[in-house]
Design a protein around this motif. Structure first.
Motif, short mmCIF file in Angstrom:
data_model
loop_
_atom_site.label_atom_id
_atom_site.label_comp_id
_atom_site.label_asym_id
_atom_site.label_seq_id
_atom_site.Cartn_x
_atom_site.Cartn_y
_atom_site.Cartn_z
N ALA A 1 0.76 9.15 -6.03
CA ALA A 1 1.20 10.54 -5.91
C ALA A 1 2.00 10.96 -7.12
O ALA A 1 1.84 12.06 -7.64
CB ALA A 1 2.02 10.71 -4.63
N LYS B 1 1.79 1.73 -3.46
CA LYS B 1 0.62 2.20 -4.22
C LYS B 1 0.43 3.69 -4.01
O LYS B 1 0.17 4.45 -4.94
CB LYS B 1 -0.65 1.47 -3.76
CG LYS B 1 -0.84 0.13 -4.42
CD LYS B 1 -2.18 -0.45 -4.05
CE LYS B 1 -2.12 -1.96 -4.02
NZ LYS B 1 -3.19 -2.57 -3.31
N THR B 2 0.53 4.10 -2.74
CA THR B 2 0.36 5.52 -2.46
C THR B 2 1.41 6.33 -3.19
O THR B 2 1.12 7.37 -3.77
CB THR B 2 0.49 5.81 -0.96
OG1 THR B 2 -0.13 4.76 -0.24
CG2 THR B 2 -0.15 7.13 -0.61
N GLY B 3 2.66 5.81 -3.18
CA GLY B 3 3.73 6.55 -3.83
C GLY B 3 3.49 6.71 -5.32
O GLY B 3 3.62 7.79 -5.87
N SER C 1 0.84 -1.20 0.00
CA SER C 1 0.00 0.00 0.00
C SER C 1 0.87 1.24 0.00
O SER C 1 0.51 2.27 -0.56
CB SER C 1 -0.94 0.01 1.20
OG SER C 1 -0.27 0.45 2.34
N VAL C 2 2.06 1.14 0.62
CA VAL C 2 2.97 2.27 0.60
C VAL C 2 3.39 2.56 -0.84
O VAL C 2 3.38 3.68 -1.31
CB VAL C 2 4.20 1.97 1.48
CG1 VAL C 2 5.36 2.86 1.09
CG2 VAL C 2 3.86 2.18 2.94
#
Lengths: 294, 432, 318
Positions: free
Chosen positions: B14, B9-11, B6-7
């Protein structure tokens, strides 16, 4: 006196708009947000047709026919499409889901409206101007507005007769009060829903169509009218035509009084009345209080 | 491990988002100008579209060097103008967001825009924060420079005080005696300020006159049945209205259908915009203003002749005051930038243009504009009012009995707010 | 048996990541993120109410209340400190919802929705008609200060850092609440209120408390939005604003306190891109997304993440 006349005119207008909403609400238990879209489609349809018609030079009476016919067609098409495609698959779910579906439909229809008609204002004043005005005391009242009052009363009467004295009306009443019981008696509730929704859509479009000659038709008119119609339905109670009439009268008189006496509260007088009624009698003034089923 | 997933994915989300919003590199050869007006909705027909048309016309003319007289040099400060058109619809908060987008994402060098006083009040502080040169070309509320001072914001058109002083003077002159007057104005800064200024002048001209009705419907309300009823029974001699755009047109239609103009002549401070659009639907005897000497009220000049001909040829109709105001905005900007360019001997930067803009006096289309108030940021000019007649012989709408008022007659002086000036009885006004 | 709950560490990590990103993202993206976080805070409160089984179409009331509290204090009293304003916004949101809750807590279903809508429209009417409150023009905010220091150059970044931190704190608080006794008792209200009453909790009081919590969060959301945009207007109280919040709730799902943030960011991205590039279609896109969500992804986007975790797809949480 001016307050009474203005109040009745405004009440007639909002009654025509809200009638379809309360019908759908009462029978199907759906708070149809898309009603605002029926309204604006009806207004735009009537406005552009009247605009075209007025250039042909044919008698003005035809424009009134346009108002009735265009709303019937628009309501039929939109109502059928919306019910079949979006609502029917969701009937088993909670009422709130259906509200949300109708809200999504409303958003989309607003854009479709813009794509078809653009974003400019439309004017269709011909019928409004053509029937002239009459002096009542100090006030000058447009004959169109008086016709609207008459039309609203007729519509209300027809609806009342339909509901209380026709077979279809009896079926509707049964479905309003207890859907499951009606089904067990052999009523095809799905078909009833479809017919009701189309009827409500036609009435919504009719509300828009009769409004078109009175105002400038702009995108966003649907957004504003939804809350007003909700207020009337909330006050009057779901599915009650008498309720819708009384609700419309209360809203109309409140607003007229506000404009004449205390303009600062004009915008929210209606919602105060609505909140007041909901607090005192949450089901509205004219519904049977339902026993809570556990 | 899904946590790492998920990290990541968030990156990547962004990163994608930033790519989508990546700003284009700034081109040095052109001046990017954001042009903001009502492109949709009821205000677009009478205001936004005429303004946008004028912008297109003027920008092309500036870029090609087609303007007559002193404006013949191509470009603004030597740079070709690259316009970015933005719709003013959606409310003040949306406009603030759009301004940020214009400046932060699109990296415009200047902004010319804003018809609604609401938009101007909202964007002026933000323009100042973003340090973008902003020319308010049309909005009318005096509050902009009376409640705050700005370095980056200019207004090339006079404000509502001029319109309403002119209206009152003309009404007093044209009518035998105004003992009772009513007001119908939209409930926001422009409407509130217009009525306030008008009633202050009326009070000064005739202290015995009564205000019969002060109505403030919501802007863009569109339906005025109750207001018309109230006015019908109000026994007034004249009605003042600063209504504009779709609201004005709706009101005229609805009022005429109920016979209101037969009882109550109107003063429409923005009436010139509907003079040709409504033609014979506008009642005879209506007093109309053009917020300055614009349209058919413009003074004769080479620039005016060119403008009217070019606009008519390109758009098939005569230009009204929103078009004149837009042209005025660009002419002021060009004037200042050209003067700054001459001073520095090259392409001027924003600070240099500002220095040249302050206190500038320049020729607009059919009038002269002086940036005389608010430290040289607020324009004044003369104004004119007339009476509307539909000429049944020629089938053309006309404005007759025109009276002109000099700039110093109808604008407050530097250092005094409009209210102070009006309440004091307009000291120092130099009228003909 | 307590399964290890990794939510709070996850929240912290996401927030830390967001903070780091904030230093490299362009100003425009920071601005959008701030607006998204503002909305996410409101939706965080909506999440709670959703689980109770009510759908308020009037959270805009508290959102606007928070925003106007901030704006009016700055305009009339010159108070610009971010911490004071945040507390005020929370107080206004909570105060309004405490008042409204006396009535709202008694209703469910459609009537709750309508009454909540009516209340927010009343505020809208008041705001539009009152010149002292700015009427339709609204009010421009004075520049926000942080304990006396005025962030001039990096204003957007400063607001972003604050918003992320505030968002993190609120997410954690909401998560803790949901795990607590009143929080866990809130969900059964949806299914059967009588059962909850039998367990000794007054449903009306619980609903009232939940409404106040949601109101506080909405007020905070209004403040964060106001800080960044720098302008407040009556549109903040209009029913379409509430509709937007409901929209994000459906889009995001109610599976976790992180869902509102995910949903708000995606909503803001879709809305801004659509509005800039296809301004005639953006409502179709939004409406379509909403329908797709309701029909095919009733648990919202978060249910996708939950599925990736190996969990089950949530049903419509009404």
């Amino acid at each position: 006196m001016a307050i009474v006349i203005d109040g009745f005119v405004y009440a007639s207008w909002i009654f025509v708009v809200a009638l379809g909403l309360t019908l759908i609400f009462g029978v199907m238990k759906i708070l149809n947000v898309a009603h605002g879209a029926f309204y604006s489609f009806g207004a735009y349809g009537a406005a552009s047709l009247i605009g075209l018609y007025s250039q042909t030079g044919l008698p003005v009476a035809g424009e009134f026919v346009i108002i009735l016919l265009s709303s019937a067609v628009i309501g039929l098409v939109l109502g059928y499409a919306l019910e079949r495609v979006l609502l029917r698959p969701m009937y088993g779910h909670d009422e709130v889901v259906l509200v949300l579906v109708s809200y999504a439909a409303f958003l989309m229809m607003e854009d479709v409206l813009r794509l078809i008609w653009g974003s400019d204002a439309y004017f269709a004043y011909q019928p409004f101007v053509a029937v002239g005005f009459v002096e009542i005391g100090e006030l000058i009242v447009s004959n169109y507005d008086l016709m609207l009052v008459g039309f609203a009363i007729t519509l209300g009467g027809a609806g009342w007769w339909l509901l209380n004295h026709s077979r279809f009306g009896h079926i509707l009443t049964a479905v309003i009060h207890d859907r499951e019981m009606a089904t067990s008696f052999g009523v095809n509730v799905v078909k009833v829903f479809l017919i009701t929704f189309i009827l409500g859509a036609i009435l919504g479009a009719l509300g828009g169509a009769v409004t078109a000659p009175k105002v400038s038709v702009t995108p966003g008119m649907g957004v504003e009218v939804i809350v007003l119609a909700f207020a009337v339905v909330a006050i009057g109670g779901m599915g009650s035509i008498t309720g819708a009439m009384i609700g419309a009268l209360m809203v109309g008189l409140a607003r007229a009084a506000a404009v004449h006496l205390l303009p600062e509260v004009e915008l929210f007088a209606i919602y105060v009345v609505m909140a007041g009624v909901l607090v005192l009698r949450p089901e509205g003034l004219f519904t049977r209080v339902q026993a809570r089923k556990i | 491990m899904w946590k790492l997933n998920s990290v990541m994915k968030t990156g990547s989300l962004a990163a994608l988002v930033s790519l989508a919003f990546a700003s284009a590199p700034m081109a040095q050869e052109t001046m990017k100008v954001g042009v903001v007006g009502f492109l949709t909705g009821g205000a677009s027909g009478p205001f936004g579209i005429p303004a946008q048309n004028a912008a297109e016309l003027i920008i092309d003319a500036i870029n090609n060097g087609d303007l007559p007289g002193a404006y013949a040099t191509p470009g603004i400060g030597g740079l070709q103008v690259e316009p970015i058109y933005v719709d003013e619809a959606g409310g003040s908060t949306t406009q603030v967001t759009e301004l940020r987008r214009l400046v932060q994402q699109q990296q415009v060098d200047a902004v010319v825009g804003y018809i609604s006083s609401g938009s101007c009040l909202a964007v002026a502080p933000v323009a100042e924060e973003l340090e973008v040169l902003t020319v308010l070309f049309d909005c009318g509320t005096p509050r902009i420079f009376e409640e705050a001072s700005y370095r980056y914001v200019f207004r090339t058109a006079p404000h509502a005080t001029m319109d309403n002083v002119g209206a009152a003077l003309y009404a007093a002159g044209a009518m035998d005696g105004v003992n009772n007057y009513a007001g119908l104005n939209q409930n926001y800064a422009w409407g509130q300020d217009s009525w306030r200024d008008f009633s202050l002048v009326m009070q000064h001209l005739n202290p015995n006159a009564n205000i019969t009705k002060e109505l403030f419907p919501k802007i863009f309300a569109g339906e005025y049945g109750a207001e018309i009823s109230a006015l019908l029974i109000s026994r007034s001699d004249v009605l003042h209205s600063s209504f504009w755009g779709g609201d004005l047109e709706s009101f005229i239609f609805q009022a005429t259908a109920r016979g209101l103009p037969l009882r109550l002549p109107m003063i429409l401070t923005t009436g010139e915009t509907v003079t040709f659009r409504l033609a014979d639907k506008l009642p005879d005897g209506t007093i109309v203003g053009a917020r300055g000497p614009h349209g058919v009220l413009a003074n004769e000049s080479e620039l005016n002749t060119w403008f009217r001909a070019a606009y008519q040829e390109r758009f098939g109709e005569a230009p009204t005051y929103p078009s004149y105001h837009m042209a005025q905005g660009f002419l002021g900007l060009k004037s200042a930038a050209d003067a700054a360019a001459a001073d520095v001997g090259g392409t001027p930067n924003t600070e240099e243009i500002i220095a040249a803009f302050e206190g500038l006096e320049f020729e607009a289309v059919g009038s002269t504009v002086k940036m005389a108030l608010a430290g040289g940021h607020q324009a004044i000019s003369e104004t004119a009012y007339g009476t509307f007649r539909y000429n049944t012989d020629t089938g053309m709408p006309e404005i007759v009995d025109v009276v002109r008022y000099s700039a110093e007659c109808v604008n407050p002086p530097e250092g005094q707010t409009s209210v102070e000036w009006l309440e004091a009885g307009m000291p120092g006004a130099i009228c003909n | 048996m307590m399964t290890s709950d990794r939510t709070i560490p996850t929240i912290t990590i996401v927030a830390a990541l967001a903070l780091v990103l904030g230093f490299v993202l362009p100003e425009w993206v920071l601005f959008l993120s701030n607006v998204a976080i503002g909305k996410a805070l409101v939706v965080l409160g909506l999440l709670l109410l959703w689980r109770c089984g009510v759908v308020p179409f009037g959270q805009a009331l508290f959102f606007a209340g928070g925003g106007y509290g901030v704006g009016l204090l700055g305009h009339y009293y010159g108070i610009t400190d971010i911490f004071i304003l945040t507390i005020v916004a929370a107080a206004v949101g909570g105060g309004l919802s405490a008042l409204a809750g006396f009535l709202l807590a008694r209703y469910r279903g459609i009537f709750f929705t309508m009454l909540s809508m009516a209340f927010s429209m009343i505020l809208y009417g008041v705001l539009v008609k009152t010149e002292a409150l700015g009427s339709t023009d609204g009010i421009g905010l004075k520049r926000i200060t942080v304990l006396g220091w005025q962030p001039e150059e990096q204003f957007e970044l400063a607001m972003y850092i604050y918003a992320v931190l505030l968002g993190m704190i609120c997410a954690v608080l909401m998560h803790v609440y949901l795990q607590s006794v009143p929080g866990r008792l809130s969900e059964p209200i949806r299914g059967n209120e009588v059962r909850v009453e039998y367990m000794g909790m007054s449903v009306q009081r619980l609903m009232h408390i939940n409404l106040i919590i949601a109101g506080i969060f909405a007020g905070l959301g209004g403040a964060v939005t106001a800080f960044s945009v720098g302008h407040i207007d009556p549109e903040m109280a209009y029913w379409t604003t509430s509709g937007g919040f409901v929209f994000i709730t459906i889009l995001a799902g109610t599976g976790s306190v992180l869902a509102p943030f995910l949903g708000a960011v995606i909503f803001e991205v879709i809305r801004t891109l659509a509005f800039s590039y296809v301004p005639d279609y953006w409502q179709i896109i939004l409406g379509g997304a909403l329908l797709l969500s309701i029909f095919f992804l009733p648990g919202g986007l978060w249910s996708l993440i939950a599925m990736a975790k190996g969990g089950k797809k949530n049903g419509l949480n009404y």
